[in-house]
Design an enzyme around this catalytic site. Structure first.
Site, short mmCIF file in Angstrom:
data_model
loop_
_atom_site.label_atom_id
_atom_site.label_comp_id
_atom_site.label_asym_id
_atom_site.label_seq_id
_atom_site.Cartn_x
_atom_site.Cartn_y
_atom_site.Cartn_z
N ARG A 18 8.27 -8.63 14.57
CA ARG A 18 7.36 -8.49 13.44
C ARG A 18 7.46 -7.08 12.86
O ARG A 18 8.05 -6.19 13.45
CB ARG A 18 5.92 -8.85 13.82
N GLY A 19 6.78 -6.93 11.68
CA GLY A 19 6.90 -5.67 10.94
C GLY A 19 7.97 -5.90 9.88
O GLY A 19 9.07 -6.40 10.21
N CYS A 127 -2.99 -1.72 10.77
CA CYS A 127 -1.95 -2.58 11.33
C CYS A 127 -0.96 -1.74 12.15
O CYS A 127 -1.35 -0.76 12.80
CB CYS A 127 -1.25 -3.41 10.26
N ASP A 196 4.71 -4.56 3.00
CA ASP A 196 5.62 -5.69 3.19
C ASP A 196 6.42 -5.94 1.92
O ASP A 196 7.60 -6.29 1.97
CB ASP A 196 4.83 -6.94 3.59
N ASN A 206 0.39 -5.75 1.66
CA ASN A 206 0.44 -5.30 3.06
C ASN A 206 -0.60 -6.09 3.84
O ASN A 206 -1.32 -6.93 3.30
CB ASN A 206 0.20 -3.78 3.13
N LYS A 207 -0.68 -5.80 5.13
CA LYS A 207 -1.56 -6.54 6.04
C LYS A 207 -2.96 -6.73 5.47
O LYS A 207 -3.52 -5.81 4.87
CB LYS A 207 -1.62 -5.79 7.38
N LYS A 232 11.74 -2.74 0.26
CA LYS A 232 10.47 -3.49 0.19
C LYS A 232 10.08 -3.74 -1.27
O LYS A 232 9.06 -4.37 -1.54
CB LYS A 232 9.38 -2.73 0.93
P1 RI2 Z 1 6.94 -1.61 8.79
C1 RI2 Z 1 3.55 -5.70 9.02
O1 RI2 Z 1 3.45 -7.07 8.91
C2 RI2 Z 1 2.29 -4.99 8.54
O2 RI2 Z 1 1.74 -5.56 7.39
C3 RI2 Z 1 2.87 -3.63 8.29
O3 RI2 Z 1 2.02 -2.80 7.54
C4 RI2 Z 1 4.13 -4.02 7.53
O4 RI2 Z 1 4.62 -5.16 8.26
C5 RI2 Z 1 5.18 -2.96 7.41
O5 RI2 Z 1 5.69 -2.60 8.66
P2 RI2 Z 1 3.35 -8.07 10.21
O6 RI2 Z 1 4.78 -8.44 10.56
O7 RI2 Z 1 8.08 -2.21 8.07
O8 RI2 Z 1 2.62 -7.42 11.34
O9 RI2 Z 1 6.51 -0.30 8.19
O10 RI2 Z 1 2.61 -9.26 9.67
O11 RI2 Z 1 7.16 -1.54 10.28
#
Ligand code: RI2
Length: 311
Positions: A18-19, A127, A196, A206-207, A232
């Site tokens: 995730r992320g 998040c 995101d 975003n989250k 992004k």
């Molecule tokens: P990085 C995450 O989504 C969060 O919304 C976080 O802020 C975003 O991705 C960006 O994360 P999720 O996968 O790319 O937890 O900066 O739903 O790591």
């Protein structure tokens, strides 16, 4: 051959990976591996199977355009290939290049963003964003003696990951529930969150809960900064497409036993923060105002994009 791609897609769907940045790198890497292990016959077969692999990954989670950009970057030269070997090599090289570019971008954002943190600042994050945490950890490593509030981030509670990561990096971190954001905002000097997806008009997706942080920051006069690699940025939004907000299972909010009979659950996992609440978008290309996103997208895609009214 598609098994490994399906496994990555399933890990992304179930949030084992995730992320937004990580899923983009995982998607690109899965495309590269698919090409590496491909043992089909013709170039045409490869293109068809690659298309299935691409779609399998894109169907895993709908909101973060980073995944689309990572997968797309991997396959972008296939249409010009004249042999199966050439096509496979291009996917392998492009997927690796995307992975490297992505990791470097996160590091560059950390360096740039850390200059926006002052000694003794109290920060707030939401998040678990590797781009935002990179900034915070870099500022701490520079001896800036910062304090951080990390939101719990219901329902997945990614805030616990953030708190652990920051604590292990030596940051003075305090976990708060999401509903405490407005109460603590008057102790905060700056907000740093991830993204995101960023649309052509500078809206940040975003989250869920991010837009509430932005409203509270605006009310308190606290700078609201978004850390976002340029992959992004969503090219589709230039052509009028809207960003689909993922809704996840109600069991993430309350499991069957805890949920009173007849009660419904609504679980959107991202929200949209309008440009007017955003002070800076920190990218690997530098610090942008949300109003500059459109120009950057045009530059990235080349002037020719408008010739056919499509991309
Ligand atoms: P990085 C995450 O989504 C969060 O919304 C976080 O802020 C975003 O991705 C960006 O994360 P999720 O996968 O790319 O937890 O900066 O739903 O790591």
């Amino acid at each position: 051959m598609l098994d490994a791609v399906r496994e990555t897609a399933s890990d992304i769907r179930e949030m084992k990976i995730r992320g937004a940045g990580r899923i983009a790198r995982a998607g690109a890497a899965a495309m590269g591996k698919f090409a590496e292990n491909y043992c089909g016959g013709s170039l045409e077969d490869f293109k068809k199977d690659l298309g299935t692999a691409r779609q399998t990954l894109l169907d895993s989670r709908p909101t973060a355009v980073s995944l689309w950009n990572g997968v797309q970057a991997s396959v972008r030269d296939v249409q010009n290939a004249t042999s199966l070997e050439e096509a496979r090599d291009s996917v392998i090289l492009n997927s690796r290049a995307f992975g490297e570019m992505s990791s470097n971008a996160v590091e560059t954002i950390a360096k740039i963003g850390s200059r926006m943190v002052r000694k003794g600042d109290t920060l707030l994050t939401h998040c678990n964003s590797s781009a935002a945490l990179g900034v915070i950890k870099e500022a701490c490593a520079q001896g800036k003696d910062i304090k951080v509030y990390a939101t719990e981030t219901r329902p997945w509670r990614q805030g616990l990951l953030t708190a652990k990561e920051l604590s292990e990096a030596g940051v003075d971190v305090t976990l708060i529930v999401d509903s405490a954001v407005r109460f603590v905002m008057n102790k905060v000097d700056a907000v740093f969150v991830g993204a995101d997806t960023v649309t052509s008009n500078g809206t940040v997706i975003n989250k869920i809960g991010t837009s509430q942080l932005a409203l509270a920051a605006d009310e308190a006069g606290v700078p609201f900064n978004v850390c976002a690699e340029s992959y992004k940025f969503s090219p589709m939004t230039m052509f009028g497409e809207t960003v689909m907000i993922e809704e996840r299972d109600h069991g993430e909010v309350a499991d069957g036993a805890a949920l009173p009979k007849g009660v419904k659950v609504y679980n959107p996992v991202f929200d949209k923060t309008p440009a007017k609440y955003i002070d800076a978008i920190i990218t690997e290309m530098g610090v942008l105002s949300p109003g500059a996103v459109y120009e950057v997208m045009v530059r990235q895609m080349g002037e020719g994009i408008f010739k056919n009214g499509d991309f």
